[in-house]
Design a protein around this motif. Structure first.
Motif, PDB file in Angstrom:
ATOM      1  N   ASN A  70       0.811  -1.222   0.000  1.00  0.00           N
ATOM      2  CA  ASN A  70       0.000   0.000   0.000  1.00  0.00           C
ATOM      3  C   ASN A  70       0.843   1.269   0.000  1.00  0.00           C
ATOM      4  OD1 ASN A  70      -2.311  -1.545   0.012  1.00  0.00           O
ATOM      5  ND2 ASN A  70      -2.593  -1.439   2.239  1.00  0.00           N
ATOM      6  N   SER A  71       2.120   1.151   0.378  1.00  0.00           N
ATOM      7  CA  SER A  71       2.974   2.350   0.414  1.00  0.00           C
ATOM      8  C   SER A  71       4.084   2.296  -0.641  1.00  0.00           C
ATOM      9  CB  SER A  71       3.585   2.507   1.812  1.00  0.00           C
ATOM     10  OG  SER A  71       4.328   1.356   2.171  1.00  0.00           O
ATOM     11  N   VAL A  72       3.899   1.469  -1.678  1.00  0.00           N
ATOM     12  CA  VAL A  72       4.884   1.370  -2.752  1.00  0.00           C
ATOM     13  C   VAL A  72       5.045   2.728  -3.445  1.00  0.00           C
ATOM     14  CG1 VAL A  72       5.174   0.471  -5.099  1.00  0.00           C
ATOM     15  CG2 VAL A  72       4.722  -1.096  -3.223  1.00  0.00           C
ATOM     16  N   GLU A  73       6.311   3.044  -3.797  1.00  0.00           N
ATOM     17  CA  GLU A  73       6.596   4.252  -4.570  1.00  0.00           C
ATOM     18  C   GLU A  73       6.998   3.835  -5.986  1.00  0.00           C
ATOM     19  OE1 GLU A  73       8.838   7.439  -2.217  1.00  0.00           O
ATOM     20  OE2 GLU A  73       9.333   5.590  -1.122  1.00  0.00           O
ATOM     21  N   LEU A  74       6.386   4.456  -6.997  1.00  0.00           N
ATOM     22  CA  LEU A  74       6.660   4.119  -8.396  1.00  0.00           C
ATOM     23  C   LEU A  74       7.566   5.177  -9.033  1.00  0.00           C
ATOM     24  CD1 LEU A  74       3.118   2.990  -9.635  1.00  0.00           C
ATOM     25  CD2 LEU A  74       5.020   1.559  -8.878  1.00  0.00           C
ATOM     26  N   PHE A  75       8.502   4.715  -9.883  1.00  0.00           N
ATOM     27  CA  PHE A  75       9.423   5.621 -10.580  1.00  0.00           C
ATOM     28  C   PHE A  75       9.566   5.191 -12.034  1.00  0.00           C
ATOM     29  CE2 PHE A  75      10.486   5.912  -6.118  1.00  0.00           C
ATOM     30  CZ  PHE A  75      10.781   7.253  -5.920  1.00  0.00           C
ATOM     31  N   ASP A  76       9.895   6.168 -12.865  1.00  0.00           N
ATOM     32  CA  ASP A  76      10.092   5.885 -14.288  1.00  0.00           C
ATOM     33  C   ASP A  76      11.522   5.474 -14.589  1.00  0.00           C
ATOM     34  OD1 ASP A  76       7.442   6.507 -14.926  1.00  0.00           O
ATOM     35  OD2 ASP A  76       7.892   8.654 -15.109  1.00  0.00           O
ATOM     36  N   THR A  77      12.475   5.921 -13.759  1.00  0.00           N
ATOM     37  CA  THR A  77      13.880   5.601 -14.008  1.00  0.00           C
ATOM     38  C   THR A  77      14.567   5.174 -12.721  1.00  0.00           C
ATOM     39  OG1 THR A  77      14.664   7.857 -13.576  1.00  0.00           O
ATOM     40  CG2 THR A  77      13.962   7.342 -15.843  1.00  0.00           C
ATOM     41  N   VAL A  78      15.644   4.415 -12.858  1.00  0.00           N
ATOM     42  CA  VAL A  78      16.425   4.015 -11.701  1.00  0.00           C
ATOM     43  C   VAL A  78      17.055   5.236 -11.048  1.00  0.00           C
ATOM     44  CG1 VAL A  78      18.379   2.639 -10.898  1.00  0.00           C
ATOM     45  CG2 VAL A  78      16.898   1.755 -12.703  1.00  0.00           C
ATOM     46  N   GLU A  79      17.531   6.178 -11.889  1.00  0.00           N
ATOM     47  CA  GLU A  79      18.171   7.387 -11.357  1.00  0.00           C
ATOM     48  C   GLU A  79      17.236   8.122 -10.400  1.00  0.00           C
ATOM     49  OE1 GLU A  79      20.212   6.465 -15.215  1.00  0.00           O
ATOM     50  OE2 GLU A  79      18.149   6.466 -14.447  1.00  0.00           O
ATOM     51  N   ALA A  80      15.959   8.237 -10.781  1.00  0.00           N
ATOM     52  CA  ALA A  80      14.997   8.938  -9.924  1.00  0.00           C
ATOM     53  C   ALA A  80      14.723   8.154  -8.646  1.00  0.00           C
ATOM     54  CB  ALA A  80      13.702   9.166 -10.687  1.00  0.00           C
ATOM     55  N   ALA A  81      14.703   6.816  -8.767  1.00  0.00           N
ATOM     56  CA  ALA A  81      14.378   5.978  -7.616  1.00  0.00           C
ATOM     57  C   ALA A  81      15.451   6.032  -6.537  1.00  0.00           C
ATOM     58  CB  ALA A  81      14.167   4.536  -8.064  1.00  0.00           C
ATOM     59  N   VAL A  82      16.705   6.327  -6.905  1.00  0.00           N
ATOM     60  CA  VAL A  82      17.807   6.293  -5.933  1.00  0.00           C
ATOM     61  C   VAL A  82      18.434   7.664  -5.724  1.00  0.00           C
ATOM     62  CG1 VAL A  82      18.298   3.898  -6.521  1.00  0.00           C
ATOM     63  CG2 VAL A  82      19.546   5.728  -7.693  1.00  0.00           C
ATOM     64  N   ALA A  83      17.772   8.703  -6.184  1.00  0.00           N
ATOM     65  CA  ALA A  83      18.357  10.042  -6.142  1.00  0.00           C
ATOM     66  C   ALA A  83      18.656  10.514  -4.727  1.00  0.00           C
ATOM     67  CB  ALA A  83      17.432  11.034  -6.852  1.00  0.00           C
ATOM     68  N   ASP A  84      17.874  10.085  -3.742  1.00  0.00           N
ATOM     69  CA  ASP A  84      18.053  10.567  -2.369  1.00  0.00           C
ATOM     70  C   ASP A  84      18.935   9.641  -1.531  1.00  0.00           C
ATOM     71  OD1 ASP A  84      16.225   8.495  -2.394  1.00  0.00           O
ATOM     72  OD2 ASP A  84      14.987   9.317  -0.782  1.00  0.00           O
ATOM     73  N   CYS A  85      19.553   8.641  -2.131  1.00  0.00           N
ATOM     74  CA  CYS A  85      20.312   7.647  -1.376  1.00  0.00           C
ATOM     75  C   CYS A  85      21.779   8.066  -1.220  1.00  0.00           C
ATOM     76  CB  CYS A  85      20.244   6.286  -2.073  1.00  0.00           C
ATOM     77  SG  CYS A  85      18.563   5.630  -2.166  1.00  0.00           S
TER      78      CYS A  85
END
Length: 402
Positions: A70-85
């Motif tokens: 229910n709290s999944v986050e969707l992204f279009d690119t890997v770069e966007a998905a890991v930008a805050d890491c």
């Protein structure tokens, strides 16, 4: 959901983010969520799931890990998905010829815990089911995680990889704490209690001349004592062992004889029960009730043989009951469904037992029970022939009922 106790609160820890790159099957996403739930991981990010989102197949496979889906986050690119890491790991079973550290899951978990303690954000990339992560996606990571697996069969499915990483991280984050242990039901036996038990055991062993020859007695005693001291028994253990020794010492026969009486004693008990039960039912007399219970625990040899045959022969399995009241009477065996009662006639029965059986037979016959009289000698001599006779009686009873 076996093993899940919904009355217990989950452990809340800040763990690494799980990033699934272009997963192809909803079932795999659901199983990853389930694995995450097992080990306290809650943050799931998905990059371009092939079958879209939300996904019912994922919901079914998650086995209750709905709070993660229910709290999944969707992204279009890997770069966007890991930008805050601040610390990113890429899992792979293949060498990507990239100049960066390669660590195992245990070392990766240690680095994740350290980074989290320093207020950093960690994540782990998991690639596609068929071909994993591409070079440019691995290039985004600070570290590569690979698992110590069989080089000739190194591919893990998605949920397995997530579970292995979740396990290593959770084990470290919780100091390897197990969810439960077995409480100590009884405090450890004292030396005094141990000695009392051992003295009693030795006394009984001496009665049956177990500790021989004499020259080996002391060695045997040392060996016996060591058996019990190695166990570190509790007080309850000692009580149980003492009861075992005394039961054996008192000469109980066990299932081989059916109880504490032998066959001839059980036959005499039947006569006593017949004398006390005339004109009284088991529910009306405490003496009769007690004798009936004792008789049930102490079958004669013939009754024991027949009972074993009835319970193991497919023609009669689960049909007959032994020493069960039918109204105010207790036949030796009765089938309520077949309306058949079996009486065992023992040699030398007195007039009281014969009169009691005749009254029982008449009462049962009036209620449409077919009564089969069998001699104990016949049963002990040829129980198979007896079974044929019982089967015939059952067929006759069925025909009469029809």
């Amino acid at each position: 959901m076996s093993g899940t106790d919904k009355t217990k609160a989950g452990i809340e820890l800040t763990g690494p983010i799980v990033v699934l790159v272009e997963p192809q099957l909803g079932e795999n996403i659901g199983m990853c969520a389930r694995a995450m739930g097992n080990f306290g991981l809650t943050r799931l990010r998905i990059v371009n799931p092939r079958d879209g989102w939300p996904n019912m197949a994922a919901q079914r496979a998650a086995a209750g890990a709905d709070h993660i889906l229910n709290s999944v986050e969707l992204f279009d690119t890997v770069e966007a998905a890991v930008a805050d890491c601040s610390l990113l790991f890429a899992t792979t079973a293949r060498a990507h010829d990239q100049a960066k550290p390669v660590v195992g899951p245990e070392e990766a978990a240690q680095q994740i815990v350290q980074e989290t303690a320093a207020q950093g954000t960690t994540a782990i990339l998991f690639g596609r089911e068929r071909w994993g992560l591409m070079n440019e996606e691995v290039a985004l990571a600070n570290r590569i995680i690979t698992f110590p697996v069989n080089p000739g069969f190194a591919s893990l499915n998605l949920a397995q990889a997530v579970l292995l990483m979740g396990y290593e991280w959770f084990k470290l984050a919780t100091s390897n704490a197990l969810p439960f242990d077995m409480p100590e039901r009884s405090e450890r036996a004292s030396n005094h209690q141990m000695q009392a038990f051992f003295d009693n055991l030795v006394s009984e062993l001496d009665k049956v001349e177990f500790l021989r020859p004499p020259e080996k007695r002391e060695v045997m005693l040392v060996n016996l004592r060591n058996i019990f001291t190695r166990m570190e028994p509790s007080k309850q253990d000692m009580h149980t062992l003492h009861g075992v020794v005394m039961s054996i010492a008192e000469g109980r026969k066990g299932p081989a004889k059916g109880g504490v009486l032998d066959g001839s004693d059980a036959t005499r008990l039947r006569a006593l029960l017949a004398e006390h039960s005339e004109a009284r039912s088991p529910s009306e007399s405490g003496t009769v009730r007690g004798l009936a219970r004792l008789l049930r625990r102490n079958p004669t040899d013939a009754e024991r043989i027949l009972w074993q045959a009835l319970t193991t022969d497919r023609r009669f399995a689960a049909q007959f009951k032994r020493q069960t009241p039918v109204g105010r009477h207790i036949p030796d065996f009765v089938s309520f469904t077949r309306r058949v009662a079996i009486e065992i006639v023992h040699p030398g029965e007195n007039e009281t037992v014969s009169r009691d059986r005749a009254a029982r037979r008449e009462w049962l016959a009036q209620r449409d029970y077919r009564v089969v009289d069998l001699s104990s000698e016949q049963i002990e001599k040829d129980v198979e022939a007896v079974l044929v006779e019982i089967a015939s009686a059952i067929q006759g009873a069925s025909a009469s009922g029809a």
